[in-house]
Design an enzyme around this catalytic site. Structure first.
Site, PDB file in Angstrom:
ATOM      1  N   SER A 104       0.847  -1.209  -0.012  1.00 33.30           N
ATOM      2  CA  SER A 104      -0.043  -0.151  -0.124  1.00 33.30           C
ATOM      3  C   SER A 104       1.088   1.098   0.025  1.00 33.30           C
ATOM      4  CB  SER A 104      -0.798  -0.154   1.148  1.00 33.30           C
ATOM      5  OG  SER A 104      -1.747   1.026   1.120  1.00 33.30           O
ATOM      6  N   ASP A 243      -2.486   5.848  -3.264  1.00 35.50           N
ATOM      7  CA  ASP A 243      -1.422   5.482  -2.664  1.00 35.50           C
ATOM      8  C   ASP A 243      -0.801   4.300  -3.626  1.00 35.50           C
ATOM      9  OD1 ASP A 243      -3.557   3.720  -2.195  1.00 35.50           O
ATOM     10  OD2 ASP A 243      -3.138   3.011  -0.419  1.00 35.50           O
ATOM     11  N   ASP A 245      -1.308   1.104  -3.867  1.00 36.47           N
ATOM     12  CA  ASP A 245      -2.076   0.050  -4.562  1.00 36.47           C
ATOM     13  C   ASP A 245      -3.314   0.539  -4.933  1.00 36.47           C
ATOM     14  OD1 ASP A 245      -3.128   0.355  -1.978  1.00 36.47           O
ATOM     15  OD2 ASP A 245      -3.563  -1.848  -1.874  1.00 36.47           O
ATOM     16  N   ASP A 247      -6.094   1.651  -3.107  1.00 35.46           N
ATOM     17  CA  ASP A 247      -7.221   1.491  -2.809  1.00 35.46           C
ATOM     18  C   ASP A 247      -7.696   2.612  -1.813  1.00 35.46           C
ATOM     19  OD1 ASP A 247      -5.619   1.329  -0.581  1.00 35.46           O
ATOM     20  OD2 ASP A 247      -6.370  -0.684   0.164  1.00 35.46           O
TER      21      ASP A 247
END
Length: 447
Positions: A104, A243, A245, A247
């Site tokens: 992340s 960020d 990843d 999400d």
């Protein structure tokens, strides 16, 4: 034995605490748990594997794939895609499980492994414990011959499927909106700019050239000051920061003022209520959300439910109550009608669609919520459990709450991924929040 899973999957320093052998064992253990009893038709179980661009993801993807294949699971590698894309594709391909390899917002040397069950849903604590138990009790050998799973490299249509899904979720045209998107040199470097442009926005993409080493490096949602400068430079209507990843999504308005996850949720909750889409007239957030969000929801006759920190706890409450919007101050926003996890790109589309439909600026929309001053201090600790049991810490919390009265609040919690204790204080003024938070942090540090 210490629990392997944290707040959001298994994380660690890649090739140090999160090694290839551990990843292979995790893959095998998860396969035995998540594919048990599936496929009554006799079809071999299928797993989807995606990753963010960090260099260690290649190694961990290979190890995880080997572990799952060793248990008779076919593995479809979808390459570099956002976490929500992997969750969506797990469902869209009819797979029995999915895996996202990402840490992340963490620095490049770290990495993590997140598992999804069939349908692309995150795992609850009980299933994670079952996987940990299976990991410590793996058989010495698995299936042989035709029983060994196949590993299929790089599905060619994963990104296209995800983009098509996003286009169906938000049909409002974004013509005339100029947006700067900071991709964090991460998993959304292709997907987010393409999705926003396809919806009609004028897109300026920054930090969209990952090289395996520059993910989250002075960019993205943890370094939003870079986005603020870019918005002003390009005269954009807003900026969106993802960020590593993708999400999560944070925003800045045309003047460079930050619009955080709480404000985004407030904007979307009011919009969805007006459109009859806010199920049970309820928003789900976590205990970390600003007190201003609660006050804004009260003013708009919207109920606010709170959960533990972590979007999977928000998801669990959303699913249990049949609610349609939830998330975290950090920018994880979950819209269950279109996603099984937080989706930063979907959030950005929803936010710009609200701007397009109302003709209002992001600053105007964000004024629905007044953010109370909040100070968050991350205190390095060696024993998180000792902090929770400390009489000195309990006494300090009581004293702080007495000082604040009804004008603020105190929250102390251990990090789910790092050896840190988070001290958060909200108050009517910034100086009080800083002072009280500093006092509490000193007590925690001394334990």
């Amino acid at each position: 034995m210490a629990r392997l899973f944290g707040t959001d999957g298994v994380r660690g320093l890649a090739n140090k605490t999160l090694t290839a052998p551990l990843a292979m064992q995790l893959g095998a253990a998860a396969a035995t748990v998540l594919t048990s009893g599936t496929n009554p038709s006799g079809r071999r179980p299928l797993a989807i594997v995606g990753r963010d661009p960090r260099v260690s993801g290649e190694m961990l993807a290979a190890a995880l794939s080997a572990g799952m294949a060793s248990q008779g699971v076919d593995v479809l590698r979808v390459g570099v895609l956002p976490t929500p894309a992997v969750a969506f594709l797990t469902d869209d391909y009819g797979a029995d499980m999915g895996v996202m390899i990402s840490a992340s917002h963490n620095p490049m040397p770290d990495n993590g492994i997140k598992f999804f069950a069939a349908g692309g849903t995150k795992l609850d604590d009980a299933v994670e414990k079952e996987i940990e138990h299976a990991l410590h009790n793996l058989p010495e050998t698995g299936p042989t011959g035709t029983g060994v799973g196949r590993v299929i490299e790089e599905a060619p249509d994963g990104l296209d499927r995800y983009l098509f899904h996003l286009s169906r979720a938000v049909s409002t045209k974004l013509d005339g909106i100029r947006v700067v998107v900071d991709c964090a040199n991460g998993a959304a470097s292709q997907a987010a700019p393409m999705a926003y442009a396809a919806a009609g926005a004028d897109v300026v993409a920054i930090h969209d050239k990952p090289n395996s080493y520059n993910i989250n490096d002075n960019c993205g949602s943890t370094h939003i000051e870079v986005l603020r400068a870019a918005v002003l430079e390009h005269g954009a209507d807003l900026g969106l920061a993802h960020d590593g990843d993708a999400d999560r999504c944070l925003a800045v308005d045309s003047q460079g003022k930050i619009v955080d996850g709480d404000q985004i949720m407030a904007i979307l909750a009011v919009a969805m209520k007006e459109e009859g889409l806010l199920h049970h007239n309820t928003l789900v957030a976590t205990v970390m959300s600003n007190l201003g969000l609660k006050l804004a929801m009260e003013e708009n006759d919207i109920a606010l439910r709170t959960t533990k920190v972590g979007d999977r706890y928000v998801l669990a409450d959303l699913n249990a109550g049949g609610y349609s919007l939830g998330g975290e101050q950090s920018g994880h926003v979950v819209i269950p009608d279109h996603a099984t996890t937080g989706d930063g790109t979907l959030t950005g589309l929803y936010l710009m669609a609200r701007m397009a439909r109302t003709g209002k600026s992001l600053a105007e929309l964000a004024s629905v919520m007044k953010v109370l001053p909040q100070t968050l201090i991350n205190v390095p600790v060696s024993n998180k459990a000792a902090i929770l049991e400390s009489d000195e810490v309990k006494a300090a919390i009581e004293a702080a709450e007495e000082k604040l009265g009804s004008t603020g609040r105190v929250l102390l919690r251990p990090s789910g991924t790092e050896e840190l204790f988070r001290v958060m204080v909200e108050a009517a003024d910034a100086e009080s929040a800083r002072k009280i938070a500093g006092e509490l942090a000193a007590v925690v540090a001394a334990v």
